[in-house]
Design a protein around this motif. Structure first.
Motif, PDB file in Angstrom:
ATOM      1  N   THR A  77     -14.951  -0.168  10.639  1.00 21.87           N
ATOM      2  CA  THR A  77     -13.730  -0.698  10.039  1.00 21.87           C
ATOM      3  C   THR A  77     -13.872  -0.595   8.533  1.00 21.87           C
ATOM      4  O   THR A  77     -14.838  -1.078   7.958  1.00 21.87           O
ATOM      5  CB  THR A  77     -13.521  -2.167  10.468  1.00 21.87           C
ATOM      6  OG1 THR A  77     -13.445  -2.218  11.891  1.00 21.87           O
ATOM      7  CG2 THR A  77     -12.248  -2.727   9.871  1.00 21.87           C
ATOM      8  N   ARG A  78     -12.901   0.060   7.925  1.00 23.87           N
ATOM      9  CA  ARG A  78     -12.971   0.318   6.489  1.00 23.87           C
ATOM     10  C   ARG A  78     -11.675  -0.114   5.805  1.00 23.87           C
ATOM     11  O   ARG A  78     -10.619  -0.152   6.420  1.00 23.87           O
ATOM     12  CB  ARG A  78     -13.214   1.792   6.213  1.00 23.87           C
ATOM     13  CG  ARG A  78     -14.568   2.247   6.744  1.00 23.87           C
ATOM     14  CD  ARG A  78     -14.867   3.685   6.338  1.00 23.87           C
ATOM     15  NE  ARG A  78     -16.157   4.098   6.866  1.00 23.87           N
ATOM     16  CZ  ARG A  78     -17.301   3.956   6.221  1.00 23.87           C
ATOM     17  NH1 ARG A  78     -17.333   3.422   5.032  1.00 23.87           N
ATOM     18  NH2 ARG A  78     -18.425   4.365   6.768  1.00 23.87           N
ATOM     19  N   VAL A  79     -11.800  -0.378   4.512  1.00 28.52           N
ATOM     20  CA  VAL A  79     -10.634  -0.725   3.708  1.00 28.52           C
ATOM     21  C   VAL A  79      -9.755   0.516   3.581  1.00 28.52           C
ATOM     22  O   VAL A  79     -10.239   1.598   3.233  1.00 28.52           O
ATOM     23  CB  VAL A  79     -11.058  -1.243   2.316  1.00 28.52           C
ATOM     24  CG1 VAL A  79      -9.837  -1.488   1.434  1.00 28.52           C
ATOM     25  CG2 VAL A  79     -11.893  -2.511   2.454  1.00 28.52           C
ATOM     26  N   ALA A  80      -8.485   0.345   3.887  1.00 33.14           N
ATOM     27  CA  ALA A  80      -7.524   1.445   3.814  1.00 33.14           C
ATOM     28  C   ALA A  80      -7.038   1.617   2.378  1.00 33.14           C
ATOM     29  O   ALA A  80      -7.174   0.704   1.554  1.00 33.14           O
ATOM     30  CB  ALA A  80      -6.339   1.147   4.733  1.00 33.14           C
ATOM     31  N   PRO A  81      -6.460   2.783   2.078  1.00 30.99           N
ATOM     32  CA  PRO A  81      -5.845   2.940   0.754  1.00 30.99           C
ATOM     33  C   PRO A  81      -4.740   1.898   0.596  1.00 30.99           C
ATOM     34  O   PRO A  81      -4.021   1.603   1.550  1.00 30.99           O
ATOM     35  CB  PRO A  81      -5.254   4.346   0.774  1.00 30.99           C
ATOM     36  CG  PRO A  81      -5.918   5.038   1.922  1.00 30.99           C
ATOM     37  CD  PRO A  81      -6.331   3.976   2.891  1.00 30.99           C
ATOM     38  N   LEU A  82      -4.638   1.331  -0.590  1.00 32.97           N
ATOM     39  CA  LEU A  82      -3.592   0.345  -0.828  1.00 32.97           C
ATOM     40  C   LEU A  82      -2.225   1.012  -0.763  1.00 32.97           C
ATOM     41  O   LEU A  82      -2.046   2.116  -1.294  1.00 32.97           O
ATOM     42  CB  LEU A  82      -3.770  -0.321  -2.192  1.00 32.97           C
ATOM     43  CG  LEU A  82      -4.889  -1.345  -2.294  1.00 32.97           C
ATOM     44  CD1 LEU A  82      -5.014  -1.845  -3.734  1.00 32.97           C
ATOM     45  CD2 LEU A  82      -4.656  -2.504  -1.352  1.00 32.97           C
ATOM     46  N   PRO A  83      -1.268   0.343  -0.120  1.00 32.01           N
ATOM     47  CA  PRO A  83       0.081   0.907  -0.106  1.00 32.01           C
ATOM     48  C   PRO A  83       0.664   0.897  -1.509  1.00 32.01           C
ATOM     49  O   PRO A  83       0.233   0.115  -2.363  1.00 32.01           O
ATOM     50  CB  PRO A  83       0.857  -0.038   0.827  1.00 32.01           C
ATOM     51  CG  PRO A  83       0.041  -1.276   0.923  1.00 32.01           C
ATOM     52  CD  PRO A  83      -1.380  -0.903   0.585  1.00 32.01           C
ATOM     53  N   ALA A  84       1.628   1.751  -1.727  1.00 34.58           N
ATOM     54  CA  ALA A  84       2.301   1.783  -3.030  1.00 34.58           C
ATOM     55  C   ALA A  84       2.927   0.425  -3.285  1.00 34.58           C
ATOM     56  O   ALA A  84       3.504  -0.168  -2.374  1.00 34.58           O
ATOM     57  CB  ALA A  84       3.366   2.875  -3.046  1.00 34.58           C
TER      58      ALA A  84
END
Length: 149
Positions: A77-84
């Motif tokens: 489980t990894r941190v996803a790219p932040l949404p715009a």
């Protein structure tokens, strides 16, 4: 994962899964947990925090539903790219979050000035959660700062 520590306060009126979800969401949205950072397994974090695995699993599911983390079989489980960023915060959502904060702050016995200081510190990326040591709270548990799996 190393660095920030998540804690669960058993005396809080806020359910443990929500405490975990809120703290991790805050760490992710402020960049304290950067994109791609690997989170502990559900079982590892549950053991570190002294909660049931289902509690952590629920927090992780909600974080994944909010597109803040990604769970991939074999990759963890990894941190996803932040949404715009949205053009403006949703006032209803912001008010809901403020009410939840006030409820918990009052439950801790915080007065208005103490609560406002905590919000200012959080907005500036300061506060006890920004410490990498576990010495600021009466609750023990190393949280996600310990170990990968």
């Amino acid at each position: 994962m190393s660095g920030p520590v998540v804690r669960v306060d058993g005396a809080s009126p806020v359910p443990p899964y929500e405490q975990i979800r809120t703290q991790l969401a805050g760490l992710i949205s402020t960049g304290r947990l950067p994109e791609g950072e690997r989170l502990p397994t559900v079982r590892r974090l549950a053991a570190d925090l002294g909660v049931a695995a289902g509690t952590v699993a629920r927090a992780y599911r909600e974080l994944e539903a909010a597109s803040l983390i990604r769970a991939r079989r074999g990759a963890g489980t990894r941190v996803a790219p932040l949404p715009a960023p949205a053009s403006a915060p949703d006032p209803a959502r912001l008010a809901h979050l403020a009410r939840r904060f006030v409820l918990e702050a009052r439950g801790l016995g915080a007065d208005e000035e103490t609560a406002l200081k905590a919000v200012r510190d959080a907005l500036r990326g300061q506060g006890p959660w920004s410490q990498s040591s576990g010495s600021s709270s009466g609750h023990s548990g190393s949280g996600p700062s310990s170990g990968h799996s």
